[in-house]
Design a protein around this motif. Structure first.
Motif, PDB file in Angstrom:
ATOM      1  N   TYR A   1      -5.292  -2.978  -5.760  1.00 21.19           N
ATOM      2  CA  TYR A   1      -5.984  -3.747  -4.714  1.00 21.19           C
ATOM      3  C   TYR A   1      -5.074  -4.844  -4.174  1.00 21.19           C
ATOM      4  N   HIS A   2      -4.414  -5.561  -5.065  1.00 23.85           N
ATOM      5  CA  HIS A   2      -3.577  -6.668  -4.621  1.00 23.85           C
ATOM      6  C   HIS A   2      -2.287  -6.197  -3.954  1.00 23.85           C
ATOM      7  N   ILE A   3      -1.795  -5.026  -4.304  1.00 22.10           N
ATOM      8  CA  ILE A   3      -0.650  -4.461  -3.579  1.00 22.10           C
ATOM      9  C   ILE A   3      -1.086  -4.108  -2.155  1.00 22.10           C
ATOM     10  N   GLN A   4      -2.266  -3.502  -2.017  1.00 27.34           N
ATOM     11  CA  GLN A   4      -2.790  -3.201  -0.680  1.00 27.34           C
ATOM     12  C   GLN A   4      -3.006  -4.482   0.126  1.00 27.34           C
ATOM     13  N   THR A   5      -3.522  -5.512  -0.520  1.00 30.25           N
ATOM     14  CA  THR A   5      -3.728  -6.788   0.154  1.00 30.25           C
ATOM     15  C   THR A   5      -2.392  -7.395   0.572  1.00 30.25           C
ATOM     16  N   ALA A   6      -1.389  -7.291  -0.283  1.00 29.12           N
ATOM     17  CA  ALA A   6      -0.057  -7.802   0.054  1.00 29.12           C
ATOM     18  C   ALA A   6       0.494  -7.091   1.288  1.00 29.12           C
ATOM     19  N   LYS A   7       0.300  -5.787   1.341  1.00 29.21           N
ATOM     20  CA  LYS A   7       0.748  -5.025   2.513  1.00 29.21           C
ATOM     21  C   LYS A   7       0.018  -5.511   3.762  1.00 29.21           C
ATOM     22  N   LYS A   8      -1.306  -5.673   3.672  1.00 30.18           N
ATOM     23  CA  LYS A   8      -2.085  -6.177   4.807  1.00 30.18           C
ATOM     24  C   LYS A   8      -1.647  -7.580   5.213  1.00 30.18           C
ATOM     25  N   ASN A   9      -1.219  -8.369   4.240  1.00 32.55           N
ATOM     26  CA  ASN A   9      -0.795  -9.737   4.505  1.00 32.55           C
ATOM     27  C   ASN A   9       0.672  -9.842   4.930  1.00 32.55           C
ATOM     28  N   GLY A  10       1.315  -8.703   5.164  1.00 26.79           N
ATOM     29  CA  GLY A  10       2.642  -8.712   5.760  1.00 26.79           C
ATOM     30  C   GLY A  10       3.823  -8.512   4.840  1.00 26.79           C
ATOM     31  N   ILE A  11       3.585  -8.237   3.564  1.00 20.69           N
ATOM     32  CA  ILE A  11       4.699  -7.954   2.660  1.00 20.69           C
ATOM     33  C   ILE A  11       5.197  -6.542   2.971  1.00 20.69           C
ATOM     34  N   THR A  12       6.459  -6.441   3.354  1.00 19.94           N
ATOM     35  CA  THR A  12       7.023  -5.132   3.698  1.00 19.94           C
ATOM     36  C   THR A  12       7.321  -4.328   2.439  1.00 19.94           C
ATOM     37  N   LYS A  13       7.525  -3.048   2.636  1.00 18.15           N
ATOM     38  CA  LYS A  13       7.892  -2.160   1.533  1.00 18.15           C
ATOM     39  C   LYS A  13       9.175  -2.647   0.865  1.00 18.15           C
ATOM     40  N   GLU A  14      10.125  -3.075   1.677  1.00 18.72           N
ATOM     41  CA  GLU A  14      11.403  -3.550   1.135  1.00 18.72           C
ATOM     42  C   GLU A  14      11.227  -4.837   0.325  1.00 18.72           C
TER      43      GLU A  14
ATOM     44  N   TRP B   1       7.779  -0.104 -13.746  1.00 14.28           N
ATOM     45  CA  TRP B   1       7.595   1.310 -13.397  1.00 14.28           C
ATOM     46  C   TRP B   1       6.163   1.577 -12.954  1.00 14.28           C
ATOM     47  N   ALA B   2       5.213   1.061 -13.707  1.00 13.26           N
ATOM     48  CA  ALA B   2       3.798   1.269 -13.362  1.00 13.26           C
ATOM     49  C   ALA B   2       3.478   0.628 -12.014  1.00 13.26           C
ATOM     50  N   ALA B   3       3.966  -0.583 -11.787  1.00  7.34           N
ATOM     51  CA  ALA B   3       3.725  -1.268 -10.521  1.00  7.34           C
ATOM     52  C   ALA B   3       4.387  -0.527  -9.365  1.00  7.34           C
ATOM     53  N   PHE B   4       5.592  -0.017  -9.591  1.00  6.61           N
ATOM     54  CA  PHE B   4       6.283   0.743  -8.545  1.00  6.61           C
ATOM     55  C   PHE B   4       5.508   2.000  -8.166  1.00  6.61           C
ATOM     56  N   ARG B   5       4.924   2.669  -9.153  1.00  4.82           N
ATOM     57  CA  ARG B   5       4.136   3.875  -8.845  1.00  4.82           C
ATOM     58  C   ARG B   5       2.980   3.528  -7.911  1.00  4.82           C
ATOM     59  N   MET B   6       2.290   2.425  -8.207  1.00  2.00           N
ATOM     60  CA  MET B   6       1.172   2.005  -7.352  1.00  2.00           C
ATOM     61  C   MET B   6       1.660   1.579  -5.977  1.00  2.00           C
ATOM     62  N   ALA B   7       2.721   0.799  -5.952  1.00  2.00           N
ATOM     63  CA  ALA B   7       3.243   0.316  -4.672  1.00  2.00           C
ATOM     64  C   ALA B   7       3.709   1.479  -3.808  1.00  2.00           C
ATOM     65  N   LYS B   8       4.337   2.463  -4.420  1.00  3.66           N
ATOM     66  CA  LYS B   8       4.808   3.630  -3.661  1.00  3.66           C
ATOM     67  C   LYS B   8       3.633   4.346  -3.013  1.00  3.66           C
ATOM     68  N   GLU B   9       2.544   4.503  -3.765  1.00  3.27           N
ATOM     69  CA  GLU B   9       1.345   5.140  -3.207  1.00  3.27           C
ATOM     70  C   GLU B   9       0.818   4.362  -2.007  1.00  3.27           C
ATOM     71  N   VAL B  10       0.737   3.050  -2.154  1.00  5.36           N
ATOM     72  CA  VAL B  10       0.194   2.201  -1.083  1.00  5.36           C
ATOM     73  C   VAL B  10       1.080   2.249   0.150  1.00  5.36           C
ATOM     74  N   TYR B  11       2.386   2.101  -0.039  1.00  4.59           N
ATOM     75  CA  TYR B  11       3.288   2.035   1.113  1.00  4.59           C
ATOM     76  C   TYR B  11       3.591   3.411   1.708  1.00  4.59           C
ATOM     77  N   ASP B  12       3.484   4.468   0.909  1.00  2.00           N
ATOM     78  CA  ASP B  12       3.694   5.803   1.462  1.00  2.00           C
ATOM     79  C   ASP B  12       2.480   6.301   2.237  1.00  2.00           C
ATOM     80  N   ALA B  13       1.341   5.623   2.071  1.00  2.00           N
ATOM     81  CA  ALA B  13       0.113   6.027   2.775  1.00  2.00           C
ATOM     82  C   ALA B  13       0.097   5.596   4.228  1.00  2.00           C
ATOM     83  N   GLU B  14       1.205   5.095   4.737  1.00  2.00           N
ATOM     84  CA  GLU B  14       1.271   4.592   6.126  1.00  2.00           C
ATOM     85  C   GLU B  14       1.028   5.683   7.137  1.00  2.00           C
TER      86      GLU B  14
END
Length: 107
Positions: free
Chosen positions: A62-75, A94-107
């Motif tokens: 949830y917070h990774i998705q919120t970070a993306k909405k709040n302007g944190i880029t994939k990089e 590793w676990a956080a990267f798996r979640m972040a990849k899912e969120v940012y790849d869903a673009e």
């Protein structure tokens, strides 16, 4: 930031005071202090804090998705997680990267 009702939705009848503190204080009062720290920066701090403490469940997602909405880029997310990995632990990263990849790849 939109009004959060997650506490009341999930725990309102079981733990009403906790739900109130979650929705009104944490997300209502603390997250709204944008003059002191922007929502964008709060999102990044929150993601790293959750990862570092081993909270690798849906709240981190949830917070990774919120970070993306709040302007944190994939990089930026990748850089922050890489940096934090050395302080918080490689497996947690590793676990956080798996979640972040899912969120940012869903673009």
């Amino acid at each position: 930031m939109e009004k959060v009702t997650a506490g009341r939705d999930a725990l309102g009848t079981f733990a009403p005071k906790f739900a109130e503190l979650n929705d009104d204080v944490l997300f209502g009062q603390v997250w709204s202090r944008e003059e002191q720290l922007s929502a964008r920066d709060r999102s990044l701090v929150t993601v790293i804090a959750l990862m570092a403490s081993g909270v690798l469940d849906s709240s981190l997602g949830y917070h990774i998705q919120t970070a993306k909405k709040n302007g944190i880029t994939k990089e930026e997310m990748a850089e922050a997680l890489t940096h934090a990995a050395f302080y918080a632990g490689w497996p947690k990263a590793w676990a956080a990267f798996r979640m972040a990849k899912e969120v940012y790849d869903a673009e």
